[in-house]
Write an enzyme that holds these catalytic residues in place. Structure first.
Site, PDB file in Angstrom:
ATOM      1  N   ASP A  69       8.721  -2.680   8.169  1.00 16.91           N
ATOM      2  CA  ASP A  69       7.954  -1.569   8.726  1.00 16.91           C
ATOM      3  C   ASP A  69       7.395  -2.014  10.079  1.00 16.91           C
ATOM      4  O   ASP A  69       7.575  -3.156  10.489  1.00 16.91           O
ATOM      5  CB  ASP A  69       6.853  -1.129   7.756  1.00 16.91           C
ATOM      6  CG  ASP A  69       5.826  -2.215   7.500  1.00 16.91           C
ATOM      7  OD1 ASP A  69       5.964  -3.326   8.060  1.00 16.91           O
ATOM      8  OD2 ASP A  69       4.893  -1.971   6.735  1.00 16.91           O
ATOM      9  N   SER A  70       6.702  -1.114  10.771  1.00 17.44           N
ATOM     10  CA  SER A  70       6.296  -1.415  12.150  1.00 17.44           C
ATOM     11  C   SER A  70       5.000  -2.201  12.217  1.00 17.44           C
ATOM     12  O   SER A  70       4.619  -2.686  13.270  1.00 17.44           O
ATOM     13  CB  SER A  70       6.113  -0.106  12.905  1.00 17.44           C
ATOM     14  OG  SER A  70       4.956   0.560  12.437  1.00 17.44           O
ATOM     15  N   GLY A  71       4.289  -2.303  11.099  1.00  9.69           N
ATOM     16  CA  GLY A  71       2.965  -2.912  11.111  1.00  9.69           C
ATOM     17  C   GLY A  71       1.871  -1.885  11.303  1.00  9.69           C
ATOM     18  O   GLY A  71       0.708  -2.130  10.993  1.00  9.69           O
ATOM     19  N   GLY A  72       2.250  -0.720  11.820  1.00  6.02           N
ATOM     20  CA  GLY A  72       1.262   0.319  12.113  1.00  6.02           C
ATOM     21  C   GLY A  72       0.446   0.727  10.895  1.00  6.02           C
ATOM     22  O   GLY A  72      -0.781   0.720  10.931  1.00  6.02           O
ATOM     23  N   PHE A  73       1.135   1.042   9.824  1.00 10.21           N
ATOM     24  CA  PHE A  73       0.435   1.541   8.642  1.00 10.21           C
ATOM     25  C   PHE A  73      -0.586   0.537   8.110  1.00 10.21           C
ATOM     26  O   PHE A  73      -1.719   0.899   7.793  1.00 10.21           O
ATOM     27  CB  PHE A  73       1.446   1.905   7.542  1.00 10.21           C
ATOM     28  CG  PHE A  73       0.797   2.503   6.327  1.00 10.21           C
ATOM     29  CD1 PHE A  73       0.328   3.811   6.350  1.00 10.21           C
ATOM     30  CD2 PHE A  73       0.634   1.768   5.161  1.00 10.21           C
ATOM     31  CE1 PHE A  73      -0.288   4.368   5.232  1.00 10.21           C
ATOM     32  CE2 PHE A  73       0.011   2.315   4.044  1.00 10.21           C
ATOM     33  CZ  PHE A  73      -0.447   3.621   4.082  1.00 10.21           C
TER      34      PHE A  73
ATOM     35  N   ASP B 182       4.265   3.357  15.131  1.00 14.81           N
ATOM     36  CA  ASP B 182       3.682   4.696  15.080  1.00 14.81           C
ATOM     37  C   ASP B 182       2.218   4.639  14.698  1.00 14.81           C
ATOM     38  O   ASP B 182       1.722   3.612  14.254  1.00 14.81           O
ATOM     39  CB  ASP B 182       4.435   5.562  14.062  1.00 14.81           C
ATOM     40  CG  ASP B 182       4.322   5.005  12.646  1.00 14.81           C
ATOM     41  OD1 ASP B 182       4.229   3.759  12.498  1.00 14.81           O
ATOM     42  OD2 ASP B 182       4.329   5.783  11.693  1.00 14.81           O
TER      43      ASP B 182
ATOM     44  N   GLN C  23       5.924  11.969  12.505  1.00 19.12           N
ATOM     45  CA  GLN C  23       4.535  12.163  12.069  1.00 19.12           C
ATOM     46  C   GLN C  23       4.156  13.617  12.352  1.00 19.12           C
ATOM     47  O   GLN C  23       5.032  14.450  12.557  1.00 19.12           O
ATOM     48  CB  GLN C  23       3.609  11.176  12.807  1.00 19.12           C
ATOM     49  CG  GLN C  23       3.840   9.703  12.432  1.00 19.12           C
ATOM     50  CD  GLN C  23       3.255   9.325  11.067  1.00 19.12           C
ATOM     51  OE1 GLN C  23       2.582  10.124  10.408  1.00 19.12           O
ATOM     52  NE2 GLN C  23       3.517   8.097  10.625  1.00 19.12           N
TER      53      GLN C  23
ATOM     54  N   GLY D  40       3.573   9.128   7.136  1.00 17.81           N
ATOM     55  CA  GLY D  40       2.301   9.827   7.012  1.00 17.81           C
ATOM     56  C   GLY D  40       2.198  10.699   5.777  1.00 17.81           C
ATOM     57  O   GLY D  40       1.384  11.612   5.714  1.00 17.81           O
TER      58      GLY D  40
ATOM     59  N   ASP E 281      10.762   3.941  -0.472  1.00 19.90           N
ATOM     60  CA  ASP E 281      10.172   2.675  -0.885  1.00 19.90           C
ATOM     61  C   ASP E 281       8.804   2.986  -1.446  1.00 19.90           C
ATOM     62  O   ASP E 281       8.191   3.986  -1.069  1.00 19.90           O
ATOM     63  CB  ASP E 281       9.984   1.732   0.316  1.00 19.90           C
ATOM     64  CG  ASP E 281       8.799   2.144   1.167  1.00 19.90           C
ATOM     65  OD1 ASP E 281       8.927   3.118   1.921  1.00 19.90           O
ATOM     66  OD2 ASP E 281       7.720   1.525   1.055  1.00 19.90           O
TER      67      ASP E 281
ATOM     68  N   CYS F  32      16.113   1.519 -22.350  1.00 21.68           N
ATOM     69  CA  CYS F  32      16.320   0.711 -21.152  1.00 21.68           C
ATOM     70  C   CYS F  32      17.135  -0.538 -21.494  1.00 21.68           C
ATOM     71  O   CYS F  32      16.913  -1.167 -22.526  1.00 21.68           O
ATOM     72  CB  CYS F  32      14.963   0.322 -20.563  1.00 21.68           C
ATOM     73  SG  CYS F  32      15.085  -0.697 -19.075  1.00 21.68           S
TER      74      CYS F  32
ATOM     75  N   CYS G   4      17.327  -3.191 -19.429  1.00 25.97           N
ATOM     76  CA  CYS G   4      16.921  -4.278 -18.536  1.00 25.97           C
ATOM     77  C   CYS G   4      16.694  -5.563 -19.340  1.00 25.97           C
ATOM     78  O   CYS G   4      16.541  -5.521 -20.559  1.00 25.97           O
ATOM     79  CB  CYS G   4      15.679  -3.883 -17.730  1.00 25.97           C
ATOM     80  SG  CYS G   4      14.102  -4.222 -18.527  1.00 25.97           S
TER      81      CYS G   4
ATOM     82  N   CYS H  96      13.587  -5.414 -21.677  1.00 28.80           N
ATOM     83  CA  CYS H  96      13.693  -4.542 -22.855  1.00 28.80           C
ATOM     84  C   CYS H  96      14.710  -5.069 -23.865  1.00 28.80           C
ATOM     85  O   CYS H  96      14.602  -4.793 -25.058  1.00 28.80           O
ATOM     86  CB  CYS H  96      14.035  -3.122 -22.420  1.00 28.80           C
ATOM     87  SG  CYS H  96      12.675  -2.337 -21.525  1.00 28.80           S
TER      88      CYS H  96
ATOM     89  N   HIS I 276      10.713  -4.760 -15.539  1.00 20.91           N
ATOM     90  CA  HIS I 276      11.072  -3.498 -16.208  1.00 20.91           C
ATOM     91  C   HIS I 276      10.869  -2.303 -15.275  1.00 20.91           C
ATOM     92  O   HIS I 276      11.753  -1.448 -15.156  1.00 20.91           O
ATOM     93  CB  HIS I 276      10.300  -3.262 -17.511  1.00 20.91           C
ATOM     94  CG  HIS I 276      10.431  -1.838 -17.934  1.00 20.91           C
ATOM     95  ND1 HIS I 276      11.590  -1.350 -18.512  1.00 20.91           N
ATOM     96  CD2 HIS I 276       9.627  -0.755 -17.730  1.00 20.91           C
ATOM     97  CE1 HIS I 276      11.469  -0.031 -18.673  1.00 20.91           C
ATOM     98  NE2 HIS I 276      10.282   0.354 -18.199  1.00 20.91           N
TER      99      HIS I 276
HETATM  100 ZN    ZN Z   1      13.314  -2.211 -19.335  1.00 23.81          ZN
END
Ligand code: ZN
Length: 364
Positions: free
Chosen positions: A86-90, A140, A195, A222, A272, A310, A312, A315, A341
């Site tokens: 990311d840009s660091g802005g947030f 931004d 934005q 945003g 994300d 699940c 995974c 699980c 999980h």
């Molecule tokens: Zn799982």
């Protein structure tokens, strides 16, 4: 390559320097060079193709120059698949103290030791080029919620000016990424960020200007800043048609499992969120049967897997009773198993959506 389904969803493949990423994709967040509590080999086994790094955190510690000397972020954290920074802005706006915003950039104090720093669009590009992710983001200003129109307009003016400066500086310096290869043409991508607060006309103005500038991809930023969910959805629905069909579209910082599925079906390619890992550290599991607070007493002797549907590694191997015990006992393994999980659950949603989209395309 992107194929659109009847509902507006898009099934594609994003060819990045370190990996061709299947979209729509969920990207686990690796804030300070680590997806909290989960080792890189496990992320690979779960099928994560791209992870995030946070520019603000990595700039403060261990420092982008140190990472560049060690060959860049991929090599430093031993992750050879795709990455985005990311840009660091947030983070500057949400974590740092005593910010002073001017047209030049943002002066702030580190949340770690109070030291003074300055981020401009050019500096954010230099830091991201040194880190060397596959995708960098334009610098931004993230408009807070709620923001009145005047504040949103002012914030937008800055974001658009900074986007232009980010693009120019990135173009002139992107060959400095640690893995840049002139022969193959492999280079870092740069995405612009739409934005405009919760004002559809401001978002439109921003999107049009960014598209003119011609970025490698476009993000909607945003959002998920405290507004009601209906408003998040409304903004996404309004902005998506303003973006070019042949470029990736990324909605930053969303969301709950049902939301990422909904947004993917609307035509969002990338998302994300810290939610799966953050919730996991607070003993909250996302499962096919709804949310499970594994701390609850009712699971004390529950011999079922965390999520019976699940597959995974957690699980397949462990019981709810054991996960509850780890949380109760304050064992670090609790964070690791719960995070594995939850990430598997998020990545699984996208796998299912992609498979359904492929089928829809085949039957067209
Ligand atoms: Zn799982």
């Amino acid at each position: 390559m992107i194929r659109e389904t009847a509902g507006g969803g898009r099934r594609g493949a994003l060819a990045l320097p370190h990996r061709t990423v299947q979209t729509p994709v969920f990207m686990p967040v690796g804030t300070a060079g680590s997806v909290k509590a989960v080792p890189q080999d496990v992320l690979e086994a779960l099928g994560a193709e791209i992870i995030l790094g946070n520019t603000y955190h990595l700039y403060l510690r261990p420092g982008h120059e140190a990472i560049a000397r060690m060959g860049g972020l991929h090599r430093f954290i031993s992750w050879q698949r795709a990455m985005l920074t990311d840009s660091g802005g947030f983070q500057v706006f949400s974590l740092a103290k005593l910010r002073k915003v001017t047209d030049d950039g943002v002066e702030f104090r580190s949340h770690l030791d109070g030291s003074k720093h300055f981020f401009s669009p050019e500096h954010s590009m230099d830091v991201q080029i040194a880190l060397g992710a596959d995708i960098a983001m334009a610098f931004d200003e993230c408009t807070e919620y709620p923001a009145d129109r005047q504040r949103a307009e002012e914030s937008l003016r800055l974001t658009m000016a900074w986007a232009e400066r980010s693009l120019a500086h990135h173009k002139a310096n992107r060959q400095k990424t640690p893995w840049f290869d002139e022969k193959t043409g492999k280079r870092q991508n740069l995405f612009g960020i739409v934005q405009g607060g919760m004002y559809a006309d401001l978002r439109k103005q921003c999107a049009e200007r960014l598209v003119e500038m011609d970025f490698d991809g476009y993000a909607i930023g945003g959002l998920s800043v405290g507004e009601p969910r209906e408003l998040t959805l409304e903004m996404i629905e309004q902005v998506l048609p303003m973006l070019p069909k042949d470029k990736p579209r990324y909605v930053m910082g969303v969301g709950y499992p049902e939301e990422i599925e909904q947004y993917a079906r609307l035509g969002v390619d990338m998302m994300d969120c810290v939610l799966p890992t953050r919730a996991a550290r607070h003993a909250l599991l996302f499962t096919s049967e709804g949310r499970v607070n594994i701390k609850n007493k009712q699971y004390a002797e529950d011999q079922n897997p965390p999520d019976p549907n699940c597959q995974c590694p957690v699980c397949r191997r462990y019981t709810r009773a054991y996960l509850r015990h780890l949380v109760q006992a304050g064992e670090p393994l609790a964070a690791t198993l719960n995070s594995i999980h939850n990430l598997a659950y998020y990545l699984g949603i996208m796998q299912r959506v992609r498979a359904e989209m492929a089928t829809a395309n085949a039957s067209l």
